[in-house]
Design a protein around this motif. Structure first.
Motif, PDB file in Angstrom:
ATOM      1  N   LEU A 110       0.825  -1.204   0.000  1.00  0.00           N
ATOM      2  CA  LEU A 110       0.000   0.000   0.000  1.00  0.00           C
ATOM      3  C   LEU A 110       0.863   1.259   0.000  1.00  0.00           C
ATOM      4  CD1 LEU A 110      -2.795  -1.096   2.508  1.00  0.00           C
ATOM      5  CD2 LEU A 110      -3.023  -0.775   0.044  1.00  0.00           C
ATOM      6  N   GLY A 111       1.984   1.212   0.711  1.00  0.00           N
ATOM      7  CA  GLY A 111       2.879   2.370   0.729  1.00  0.00           C
ATOM      8  C   GLY A 111       3.503   2.635  -0.623  1.00  0.00           C
ATOM      9  N   ILE A 112       3.988   1.563  -1.276  1.00  0.00           N
ATOM     10  CA  ILE A 112       4.558   1.700  -2.624  1.00  0.00           C
ATOM     11  C   ILE A 112       3.505   2.205  -3.594  1.00  0.00           C
ATOM     12  CG2 ILE A 112       5.327   0.336  -4.605  1.00  0.00           C
ATOM     13  CD1 ILE A 112       7.615   0.848  -2.815  1.00  0.00           C
ATOM     14  N   ALA A 113       2.279   1.672  -3.476  1.00  0.00           N
ATOM     15  CA  ALA A 113       1.195   2.097  -4.365  1.00  0.00           C
ATOM     16  C   ALA A 113       0.875   3.575  -4.168  1.00  0.00           C
ATOM     17  CB  ALA A 113      -0.051   1.250  -4.112  1.00  0.00           C
ATOM     18  N   ALA A 114       0.846   4.029  -2.912  1.00  0.00           N
ATOM     19  CA  ALA A 114       0.539   5.434  -2.630  1.00  0.00           C
ATOM     20  C   ALA A 114       1.625   6.352  -3.186  1.00  0.00           C
ATOM     21  CB  ALA A 114       0.375   5.640  -1.130  1.00  0.00           C
ATOM     22  N   ILE A 115       2.889   5.969  -2.974  1.00  0.00           N
ATOM     23  CA  ILE A 115       4.000   6.792  -3.467  1.00  0.00           C
ATOM     24  C   ILE A 115       4.020   6.807  -4.990  1.00  0.00           C
ATOM     25  CG2 ILE A 115       6.520   6.968  -3.563  1.00  0.00           C
ATOM     26  CD1 ILE A 115       6.538   5.758  -0.706  1.00  0.00           C
ATOM     27  N   GLY A 116       3.856   5.617  -5.603  1.00  0.00           N
ATOM     28  CA  GLY A 116       3.834   5.540  -7.064  1.00  0.00           C
ATOM     29  C   GLY A 116       2.682   6.336  -7.656  1.00  0.00           C
ATOM     30  N   SER A 117       1.521   6.252  -7.027  1.00  0.00           N
ATOM     31  CA  SER A 117       0.350   6.997  -7.510  1.00  0.00           C
ATOM     32  C   SER A 117       0.601   8.499  -7.440  1.00  0.00           C
ATOM     33  CB  SER A 117      -0.880   6.638  -6.668  1.00  0.00           C
ATOM     34  OG  SER A 117      -1.209   5.280  -6.805  1.00  0.00           O
ATOM     35  N   PHE A 118       1.206   8.939  -6.340  1.00  0.00           N
ATOM     36  CA  PHE A 118       1.483  10.372  -6.174  1.00  0.00           C
ATOM     37  C   PHE A 118       2.478  10.859  -7.218  1.00  0.00           C
ATOM     38  CE2 PHE A 118       4.222  13.698  -4.345  1.00  0.00           C
ATOM     39  CZ  PHE A 118       3.284  14.697  -4.169  1.00  0.00           C
ATOM     40  N   ILE A 119       3.567  10.104  -7.399  1.00  0.00           N
ATOM     41  CA  ILE A 119       4.590  10.521  -8.364  1.00  0.00           C
ATOM     42  C   ILE A 119       4.035  10.479  -9.787  1.00  0.00           C
ATOM     43  CG2 ILE A 119       6.833   9.927  -9.372  1.00  0.00           C
ATOM     44  CD1 ILE A 119       7.687   8.947  -6.613  1.00  0.00           C
ATOM     45  N   GLY A 120       3.332   9.387 -10.125  1.00  0.00           N
ATOM     46  CA  GLY A 120       2.753   9.280 -11.466  1.00  0.00           C
ATOM     47  C   GLY A 120       1.774  10.409 -11.751  1.00  0.00           C
ATOM     48  N   VAL A 230     -16.742 -12.709   0.328  1.00  0.00           N
ATOM     49  CA  VAL A 230     -15.594 -11.811   0.445  1.00  0.00           C
ATOM     50  C   VAL A 230     -14.735 -12.286   1.603  1.00  0.00           C
ATOM     51  CG1 VAL A 230     -14.832  -9.457   0.846  1.00  0.00           C
ATOM     52  CG2 VAL A 230     -16.914  -9.882  -0.455  1.00  0.00           C
ATOM     53  N   THR A 231     -13.464 -12.518   1.342  1.00  0.00           N
ATOM     54  CA  THR A 231     -12.577 -12.998   2.388  1.00  0.00           C
ATOM     55  C   THR A 231     -12.260 -11.889   3.366  1.00  0.00           C
ATOM     56  OG1 THR A 231     -10.682 -12.466   0.990  1.00  0.00           O
ATOM     57  CG2 THR A 231     -11.538 -14.713   0.870  1.00  0.00           C
ATOM     58  N   ALA A 232     -11.886 -12.275   4.568  1.00  0.00           N
ATOM     59  CA  ALA A 232     -11.567 -11.288   5.599  1.00  0.00           C
ATOM     60  C   ALA A 232     -10.281 -10.566   5.238  1.00  0.00           C
ATOM     61  CB  ALA A 232     -11.405 -11.977   6.940  1.00  0.00           C
ATOM     62  N   PRO A 233     -10.250  -9.253   5.363  1.00  0.00           N
ATOM     63  CA  PRO A 233      -9.050  -8.514   4.983  1.00  0.00           C
ATOM     64  C   PRO A 233      -7.882  -8.807   5.925  1.00  0.00           C
ATOM     65  CG  PRO A 233     -10.735  -7.049   5.896  1.00  0.00           C
ATOM     66  CD  PRO A 233     -11.348  -8.379   5.781  1.00  0.00           C
ATOM     67  N   VAL A 234      -6.681  -8.787   5.360  1.00  0.00           N
ATOM     68  CA  VAL A 234      -5.493  -9.019   6.171  1.00  0.00           C
ATOM     69  C   VAL A 234      -5.152  -7.759   6.945  1.00  0.00           C
ATOM     70  CG1 VAL A 234      -4.570 -10.715   4.564  1.00  0.00           C
ATOM     71  CG2 VAL A 234      -4.006  -8.316   4.249  1.00  0.00           C
ATOM     72  N   LYS A 235      -4.314  -7.908   7.949  1.00  0.00           N
ATOM     73  CA  LYS A 235      -3.934  -6.773   8.783  1.00  0.00           C
ATOM     74  C   LYS A 235      -2.869  -5.940   8.065  1.00  0.00           C
ATOM     75  CE  LYS A 235      -5.021  -8.975  13.192  1.00  0.00           C
ATOM     76  NZ  LYS A 235      -4.506  -9.387  14.516  1.00  0.00           N
ATOM     77  N   VAL A 236      -2.889  -4.657   8.349  1.00  0.00           N
ATOM     78  CA  VAL A 236      -1.938  -3.739   7.731  1.00  0.00           C
ATOM     79  C   VAL A 236      -0.962  -3.248   8.785  1.00  0.00           C
ATOM     80  CG1 VAL A 236      -1.659  -1.580   6.479  1.00  0.00           C
ATOM     81  CG2 VAL A 236      -3.667  -3.001   6.067  1.00  0.00           C
ATOM     82  N   ALA A 237       0.321  -3.395   8.509  1.00  0.00           N
ATOM     83  CA  ALA A 237       1.343  -2.913   9.430  1.00  0.00           C
ATOM     84  C   ALA A 237       2.560  -2.478   8.613  1.00  0.00           C
ATOM     85  CB  ALA A 237       1.739  -4.021  10.415  1.00  0.00           C
ATOM     86  N   ASN A 238       3.416  -1.676   9.227  1.00  0.00           N
ATOM     87  CA  ASN A 238       4.662  -1.250   8.608  1.00  0.00           C
ATOM     88  C   ASN A 238       4.417  -0.651   7.225  1.00  0.00           C
ATOM     89  OD1 ASN A 238       7.405  -0.861   8.316  1.00  0.00           O
ATOM     90  ND2 ASN A 238       7.791  -2.918   7.535  1.00  0.00           N
ATOM     91  N   VAL A 239       3.644   0.439   7.223  1.00  0.00           N
ATOM     92  CA  VAL A 239       3.181   1.022   5.970  1.00  0.00           C
ATOM     93  C   VAL A 239       4.323   1.590   5.135  1.00  0.00           C
ATOM     94  CG1 VAL A 239       1.793   2.876   5.002  1.00  0.00           C
ATOM     95  CG2 VAL A 239       0.882   1.494   6.847  1.00  0.00           C
ATOM     96  N   TRP A 240       5.284   2.242   5.749  1.00  0.00           N
ATOM     97  CA  TRP A 240       6.326   2.893   4.967  1.00  0.00           C
ATOM     98  C   TRP A 240       7.291   1.852   4.405  1.00  0.00           C
ATOM     99  CZ3 TRP A 240       6.445   7.340   2.762  1.00  0.00           C
ATOM    100  CH2 TRP A 240       7.642   7.826   2.223  1.00  0.00           C
ATOM    101  N   PRO A 241       7.500   1.802   3.087  1.00  0.00           N
ATOM    102  CA  PRO A 241       8.385   0.794   2.494  1.00  0.00           C
ATOM    103  C   PRO A 241       9.850   1.036   2.855  1.00  0.00           C
ATOM    104  CG  PRO A 241       7.610   2.352   0.832  1.00  0.00           C
ATOM    105  CD  PRO A 241       6.858   2.658   2.086  1.00  0.00           C
ATOM    106  N   SER A 242      10.629  -0.016   2.803  1.00  0.00           N
ATOM    107  CA  SER A 242      12.052   0.082   3.130  1.00  0.00           C
ATOM    108  C   SER A 242      12.813   0.777   2.004  1.00  0.00           C
ATOM    109  CB  SER A 242      12.626  -1.320   3.357  1.00  0.00           C
ATOM    110  OG  SER A 242      12.585  -2.062   2.153  1.00  0.00           O
TER     111      SER A 242
END
Length: 527
Positions: A110-120, A230-242
């Motif tokens: 999600l972090g990579i997607a957010a950064i990529g979306s912003f830059i694009g 609909v399957t149960a959503p997975v947990k989100v942690a460590n949002v900022w990519p390395s």
């Protein structure tokens, strides 16, 4: 300074409190719609069209634009967490995004997607700022012949660049062109396909068609699919990519941004095609292509950068040429007409506050989306648990009330229901709604400009090719039209050549493998 003046004034328009508020509302609605599978920005904008009547044109378009590019962000959430693309352009993100989530790296995806979306999105906005006035200036040379060629090219691209069955796309586009002919003839005043119904004398209104096909049709289809678990959503942690993930995905983000910007300009291209092409490019150039589909960060970064860049660049043909590049832009075209604004080359000069206000609002909108995209994930996941049986009736009610308020017409409500059934059947049998709506929008432009051109040329069709711009556009039309046939001939020729080569190799091999004859002893030599 003459160039920078309107841009600076555009920021002054965006930073007005009312416009900032509607920009925020637009991107939040866009993210929400992106999260909810099936509805999409086209349906949402169609449903909200009547609500923009009492708002200033600049404010209304800023909000609707925010819905469009905000939906590209929101569609990522369910793609990563649930393997359920909330928006069509996020389908490719499912492959590696959900694989990363299963590895416990949902936050990274999600972090990579957010950064990529912003830059694009930002790269595309910068290019839009520079290129849009140039394209608008160039478009001032357009007359009826040029618009005829451009409309033909747009319809062809919409039908042939479709993601589904090409024949079904052509059929849908043909139906859209037929719908555009309903009403009085613009030159002779004769009635066409009205069936003596006065409500059809002025033609079919765009809003009931869009709200029926994209709004009601999508709702009916999604209700039919509600039995899917609909399957149960997975947990989100460590949002900022390395740092390693950022370095690994930086090239994919850059390439995806360029691909998205270029394909977003083309009619029929848009965010869906851009994300597919960007993903294919990254997989093809990767040293280890087998990583894709198993959790490659490039497989998330490239399509997310591309779909946001394409969402922005698709405003170039709409605002500068008056040609919608995709289905959502066709509805935006209708929204501008409702506000009394005609998109085209004159828009920059006649409505500079709207032109630059909308473009500059995208800078603010992208920053808002980057800030909000991750903190709101938890809320969006909870919204996914609301039953469709509750959401659907509310949406249908808003749709019917909205279309009634435009003309206070029960006939328009009947049209919405009719086209809702058409949209449902199209979805069910694999027909894309985009070619139909785009062809309907371009049909009126094509007919009017074609007939004006023929009057100018005295009926001589060859005159289209004597004008530089229309000649080039028609040459591109012919090339694109025959390209599939040329590809088939080329493949057939290569296949035949390959068969001949294989046959020749077999002959040579057979000759080489033959056993040599044993030498015979001469009869005269004594033993």
């Amino acid at each position: 300074m003459d160039f920078l003046g309107p841009i600076i004034n555009g920021f002054g328009v965006v930073l007005q409190p009312e416009n900032l508020l509607y920009c925020l509302i637009g991107v939040i609605i866009g993210m929400l719609i992106g999260v909810l599978p099936g509805l999409g920005p086209a349906a949402t904008i169609a449903i909200l069209l009547p609500l923009t009547y009492g708002v200033e044109p600049v404010t209304a378009i800023i909000m609707l634009a925010g819905i469009f590019y905000g939906a590209q962000y929101g569609g990522t959430v369910t793609s990563v967490l649930l393997r359920l693309p909330g928006e069509a352009s996020s389908v490719v993100t499912v492959f590696d995004g959900h694989a990363l989530a299963k590895q416990g790296k949902a936050g990274t995806a999600l972090g990579i997607a957010a950064i990529g979306s912003f830059i694009g999105g930002t790269v595309s906005i910068l290019a839009l700022t520079v290129l849009a006035p140039i394209v608008a200036g160039f478009a001032l040379d357009f007359g009826p012949p040029e618009y005829t060629a451009l409309a033909l090219l747009g319809i062809l691209l919409v039908a042939t660049v479709s993601n589904g069955d090409k024949l079904k796309a052509l059929i849908a586009a043909t139906v859209g062109l037929l719908l555009a002919t309903v009403g009085r003839d613009m030159f002779t005043g004769a009635s066409r396909f009205t069936f003596d119904n006065l409500s059809l004398a002025d033609g079919l209104d765009f809003v009931p068609i869009a709200m029926g096909i994209f709004g009601l049709g999508e709702i009916l289809y999604n209700l039919e699919q509600r039995h899917k678990a609909v399957t149960a959503p997975v947990k989100v942690a460590n949002v900022w990519p390395s740092r390693k993930d950022l370095k690994q995905s930086s090239g994919a983000i850059g390439r995806g941004s360029v691909i998205g910007f270029v394909l977003g300009i083309l009619p029929g291209g848009g965010a869906v095609l851009s994300s597919l092409v960007a993903y294919a490019v990254e997989k093809r150039r990767a040293k280890q292509p087998e990583r894709f589909g198993r959790g490659a960060v490039e497989g998330v970064a490239a399509p997310e950068s591309a779909n946001n860049a394409a969402a922005t660049s698709s405003f170039i043909p709409l605002l500068t040429l008056g040609i919608p590049a995709n289905a959502t832009m066709a509805i935006m075209f209708g929204a501008l007409l409702i506000q009394g604004v005609t998109p085209g080359p004159q828009l920059v000069d006649q409505h500079p506050d709207l032109f630059w206000g909308v473009i500059n609002s995208m800078y603010i909108g992208n920053i808002l989306l980057l800030i909000m995209s991750i903190p709101l994930v938890g809320i969006f996941v909870k919204i996914l648990r609301i039953r469709p049986g509750i959401l659907a009736p509310i949406t249908v009610l808003i749709t019917l009330l909205g279309v009634y308020t435009i003309n206070n017409s029960m006939f328009d409500m009947a049209l919405v229901i009719f086209f809702g059934a058409v949209g449902y059947l199209m979805k069910k049998f694999g027909f894309e709604a985009g070619p139909l709506v785009l062809a309907y929008v371009l049909g009126s432009l094509l007919e009017g400009s074609l007939r004006q051109s023929l009057r100018i040329f005295g009926g001589d069709v060859t005159e289209f090719f004597t004008r530089p711009i229309s000649g080039v556009l028609l040459a591109a039309f012919v090339l694109i039209a025959i390209l599939p046939a040329l590809k088939k001939l080329w493949k057939r020729r290569r296949r035949n050549l390959s068969k001949r080569t294989d046959a020749g190799d077999e002959t040579v091999t057979a000759g080489d493998d033959a056993a040599p004859a044993e030498p015979t002893e001469p009869a005269n030599i004594p033993r």
